[in-house]
Motif scaffolding. Structure first.
Motif, PDB file in Angstrom:
ATOM      1  N   PRO A   2       0.020  12.858  12.105  1.00  0.00           N
ATOM      2  CA  PRO A   2      -0.351  13.163  10.653  1.00  0.00           C
ATOM      3  C   PRO A   2      -1.150  11.735  10.144  1.00  0.00           C
ATOM      4  CG  PRO A   2       1.752  13.702  10.944  1.00  0.00           C
ATOM      5  CD  PRO A   2       1.590  13.110  12.310  1.00  0.00           C
ATOM      6  N   ARG A   3      -2.120  12.220   9.475  1.00  0.00           N
ATOM      7  CA  ARG A   3      -3.210  11.351   8.805  1.00  0.00           C
ATOM      8  C   ARG A   3      -2.528  11.332   7.080  1.00  0.00           C
ATOM      9  NH1 ARG A   3      -8.724  12.394  10.310  1.00  0.00           N
ATOM     10  NH2 ARG A   3      -8.907  13.722   8.582  1.00  0.00           N
ATOM     11  N   VAL A   4      -2.672  10.105   6.639  1.00  0.00           N
ATOM     12  CA  VAL A   4      -2.165   9.900   5.479  1.00  0.00           C
ATOM     13  C   VAL A   4      -3.400   9.067   4.653  1.00  0.00           C
ATOM     14  CG1 VAL A   4      -0.650   8.906   3.771  1.00  0.00           C
ATOM     15  CG2 VAL A   4      -0.071   9.864   5.976  1.00  0.00           C
ATOM     16  N   CYS A   5      -3.736   9.705   3.460  1.00  0.00           N
ATOM     17  CA  CYS A   5      -4.954   8.851   2.558  1.00  0.00           C
ATOM     18  C   CYS A   5      -4.107   8.842   1.152  1.00  0.00           C
ATOM     19  CB  CYS A   5      -6.077   9.835   2.512  1.00  0.00           C
ATOM     20  SG  CYS A   5      -7.524   9.196   1.549  1.00  0.00           S
ATOM     21  N   PHE A   6      -4.356   7.606   0.765  1.00  0.00           N
ATOM     22  CA  PHE A   6      -3.704   7.576  -0.508  1.00  0.00           C
ATOM     23  C   PHE A   6      -4.646   6.660  -1.614  1.00  0.00           C
ATOM     24  CE2 PHE A   6      -2.427   3.913   2.147  1.00  0.00           C
ATOM     25  CZ  PHE A   6      -2.698   2.886   1.258  1.00  0.00           C
ATOM     26  N   THR A   7      -4.338   6.611  -2.860  1.00  0.00           N
ATOM     27  CA  THR A   7      -5.246   6.109  -3.873  1.00  0.00           C
ATOM     28  C   THR A   7      -4.317   5.023  -4.629  1.00  0.00           C
ATOM     29  OG1 THR A   7      -5.198   7.670  -5.617  1.00  0.00           O
ATOM     30  CG2 THR A   7      -6.850   7.725  -4.180  1.00  0.00           C
ATOM     31  N   LEU A   8      -4.903   3.866  -5.289  1.00  0.00           N
ATOM     32  CA  LEU A   8      -4.287   3.061  -6.111  1.00  0.00           C
ATOM     33  C   LEU A   8      -5.642   2.581  -6.911  1.00  0.00           C
ATOM     34  CD1 LEU A   8      -2.054   1.081  -3.507  1.00  0.00           C
ATOM     35  CD2 LEU A   8      -1.185   2.421  -5.478  1.00  0.00           C
ATOM     36  N   GLN A   9      -5.199   1.821  -8.079  1.00  0.00           N
ATOM     37  CA  GLN A   9      -6.088   1.354  -8.902  1.00  0.00           C
ATOM     38  C   GLN A   9      -6.018  -0.276  -9.019  1.00  0.00           C
ATOM     39  OE1 GLN A   9      -8.808   3.153 -10.140  1.00  0.00           O
ATOM     40  NE2 GLN A   9      -9.734   1.115 -10.987  1.00  0.00           N
ATOM     41  N   TYR A  18      -9.088  -9.916  -4.891  1.00  0.00           N
ATOM     42  CA  TYR A  18      -8.462  -8.760  -4.086  1.00  0.00           C
ATOM     43  C   TYR A  18      -9.166  -8.590  -2.528  1.00  0.00           C
ATOM     44  CZ  TYR A  18      -6.148  -4.534  -2.365  1.00  0.00           C
ATOM     45  OH  TYR A  18      -5.558  -3.860  -1.765  1.00  0.00           O
ATOM     46  N   ARG A  19     -10.360  -8.647  -2.685  1.00  0.00           N
ATOM     47  CA  ARG A  19     -11.174  -8.551  -1.032  1.00  0.00           C
ATOM     48  C   ARG A  19     -11.008  -9.775  -0.445  1.00  0.00           C
ATOM     49  NH1 ARG A  19     -15.361  -4.876  -0.779  1.00  0.00           N
ATOM     50  NH2 ARG A  19     -15.924  -3.671  -2.774  1.00  0.00           N
ATOM     51  N   ALA A  20     -10.873 -11.018  -0.995  1.00  0.00           N
ATOM     52  CA  ALA A  20     -10.509 -12.231  -0.620  1.00  0.00           C
ATOM     53  C   ALA A  20      -9.180 -12.147  -0.004  1.00  0.00           C
ATOM     54  CB  ALA A  20     -10.834 -13.501  -1.504  1.00  0.00           C
ATOM     55  N   LEU A  43      -8.109   0.100   4.373  1.00  0.00           N
ATOM     56  CA  LEU A  43      -8.355   0.174   2.796  1.00  0.00           C
ATOM     57  C   LEU A  43      -9.842   0.257   2.489  1.00  0.00           C
ATOM     58  CD1 LEU A  43      -5.541  -2.338   1.693  1.00  0.00           C
ATOM     59  CD2 LEU A  43      -5.524  -0.020   1.601  1.00  0.00           C
ATOM     60  N   PHE A  44     -10.433   1.127   1.622  1.00  0.00           N
ATOM     61  CA  PHE A  44     -11.549   1.050   0.927  1.00  0.00           C
ATOM     62  C   PHE A  44     -11.692   0.852  -0.498  1.00  0.00           C
ATOM     63  CE2 PHE A  44     -11.019   3.863   4.705  1.00  0.00           C
ATOM     64  CZ  PHE A  44     -12.185   3.486   5.413  1.00  0.00           C
ATOM     65  N   LEU A  45     -12.618  -0.023  -0.725  1.00  0.00           N
ATOM     66  CA  LEU A  45     -12.641  -0.208  -2.369  1.00  0.00           C
ATOM     67  C   LEU A  45     -13.754  -0.118  -2.940  1.00  0.00           C
ATOM     68  CD1 LEU A  45     -10.778  -1.847  -4.657  1.00  0.00           C
ATOM     69  CD2 LEU A  45     -11.688  -3.855  -3.602  1.00  0.00           C
ATOM     70  N   ARG A  46     -13.755   0.528  -4.118  1.00  0.00           N
ATOM     71  CA  ARG A  46     -14.882   1.253  -5.029  1.00  0.00           C
ATOM     72  C   ARG A  46     -15.233   0.270  -6.078  1.00  0.00           C
ATOM     73  NH1 ARG A  46     -14.973   6.927  -7.105  1.00  0.00           N
ATOM     74  NH2 ARG A  46     -13.678   6.181  -9.076  1.00  0.00           N
TER      75      ARG A  46
END
Length: 117
Positions: A2-9, A18-20, A43-46
């Motif tokens: 199984p693949r899981v995708c989730f979001t946070l803010q 955060y990136r650092a 993790l991918f960040l917009r």
């Protein structure tokens, strides 16, 4: 698997930091994730702070529970909590909002040919 995708803010005012923090995640944390069944984790960040996480795991609730039992995770979550908005339970790993998968190219192609994805 199984693949899981989730979001946070993430707080948009803290994106650079955060990136650092994720350029060199603690080796002990990396090992704990791998040992707890988190595979192909990204993790991918917009630009507005929307964080999208993706992982593959046999059992997501078990993988979460395994991490929550680790001391390194408690320390990591405590350090990362100030970066997030709207944490329902005080730690990002307890506030993940999994998304329903509505399309998977490999699965549909496999269905067309009768193969296993």
């Amino acid at each position: 698997m199984p693949r899981v995708c989730f979001t946070l803010q993430v707080d948009p005012a803290r994106l650079a930091e955060y990136r650092a923090r994720h350029e060199r995640v603690w080796p002990e944390m990396l090992a704990a994730l791998a040992d707890s069944g988190w595979h192909d984790y990204s993790l991918f960040l917009r630009a507005d702070g929307l964080l999208v996480g993706f992982l593959v795991t046999d059992d997501f609730p078990a993988a979460l529970a395994a991490m929550q039992a680790r001391d390194v995770n408690a320390r990591w979550q405590a350090e990362m909590a100030p970066f997030f908005l709207d944490l329902d339970h005080g730690a990002a790993d307890r506030a993940m909002r999994p998304l329903d998968e509505v399309f998977n190219l490999a699965a549909q192609l496999a269905a067309e040919t009768g193969e296993t994805p």
